[in-house]
Design a protein around this motif. Sequence first.
Motif, PDB file in Angstrom:
ATOM      1  N   GLU A  60       0.833  -1.205   0.000  1.00  0.00           N
ATOM      2  CA  GLU A  60       0.000   0.000   0.000  1.00  0.00           C
ATOM      3  C   GLU A  60       0.867   1.255   0.000  1.00  0.00           C
ATOM      4  O   GLU A  60       0.652   2.169  -0.796  1.00  0.00           O
ATOM      5  CB  GLU A  60      -0.891   0.045   1.245  1.00  0.00           C
ATOM      6  N   VAL A  72      -7.543   7.618   0.578  1.00  0.00           N
ATOM      7  CA  VAL A  72      -8.288   6.459   0.067  1.00  0.00           C
ATOM      8  C   VAL A  72      -7.918   5.197   0.844  1.00  0.00           C
ATOM      9  O   VAL A  72      -8.787   4.416   1.243  1.00  0.00           O
ATOM     10  CB  VAL A  72      -8.043   6.277  -1.450  1.00  0.00           C
ATOM     11  N   LYS A  75      -9.355   5.281   4.376  1.00  0.00           N
ATOM     12  CA  LYS A  75     -10.799   5.084   4.320  1.00  0.00           C
ATOM     13  C   LYS A  75     -11.132   3.594   4.193  1.00  0.00           C
ATOM     14  O   LYS A  75     -12.045   3.098   4.858  1.00  0.00           O
ATOM     15  CB  LYS A  75     -11.410   5.876   3.161  1.00  0.00           C
ATOM     16  N   LYS A  76     -10.391   2.885   3.360  1.00  0.00           N
ATOM     17  CA  LYS A  76     -10.615   1.438   3.192  1.00  0.00           C
ATOM     18  C   LYS A  76     -10.386   0.702   4.505  1.00  0.00           C
ATOM     19  O   LYS A  76     -11.131  -0.213   4.849  1.00  0.00           O
ATOM     20  CB  LYS A  76      -9.710   0.879   2.104  1.00  0.00           C
ATOM     21  N   HIS A  77      -9.375   1.079   5.241  1.00  0.00           N
ATOM     22  CA  HIS A  77      -9.081   0.443   6.524  1.00  0.00           C
ATOM     23  C   HIS A  77     -10.136   0.744   7.575  1.00  0.00           C
ATOM     24  O   HIS A  77     -10.356  -0.072   8.468  1.00  0.00           O
ATOM     25  CB  HIS A  77      -7.708   0.882   7.049  1.00  0.00           C
ATOM     26  N   GLU A  79     -13.391   1.299   7.055  1.00  0.00           N
ATOM     27  CA  GLU A  79     -14.757   0.863   6.695  1.00  0.00           C
ATOM     28  C   GLU A  79     -15.157  -0.362   7.468  1.00  0.00           C
ATOM     29  O   GLU A  79     -14.409  -1.173   7.861  1.00  0.00           O
ATOM     30  CB  GLU A  79     -14.854   0.600   5.193  1.00  0.00           C
TER      31      GLU A  79
END
Length: 79
Positions: A60, A72, A75-77, A79
């Motif tokens: 990442e 981004v 944010k994925k982590h 959710e």
Amino acid sequence: MEETEIRNLLFEIFRNTFDYTLPVTDDLSAETVEKWTSFTHTVFIVEIEARFGITLSLREVARFRNLGDIVVAIKKHKE
């Protein structure tokens, strides 16, 4: 966690890590910020992980091209 909250905290971490006083935007990168060195990048990533309570993979981190990419990923982590 809302994207606005992520961005606000990330930008605060960025300002503190890089002693940055100009406006912070998603498009800032190591190529546009003079104090963004390999050392400060490492400090920045460690601080992001600590403050957001996440762990970023090496893959990442290697893909990050600017602050927008980091938003981004966080944010994925979260959710």
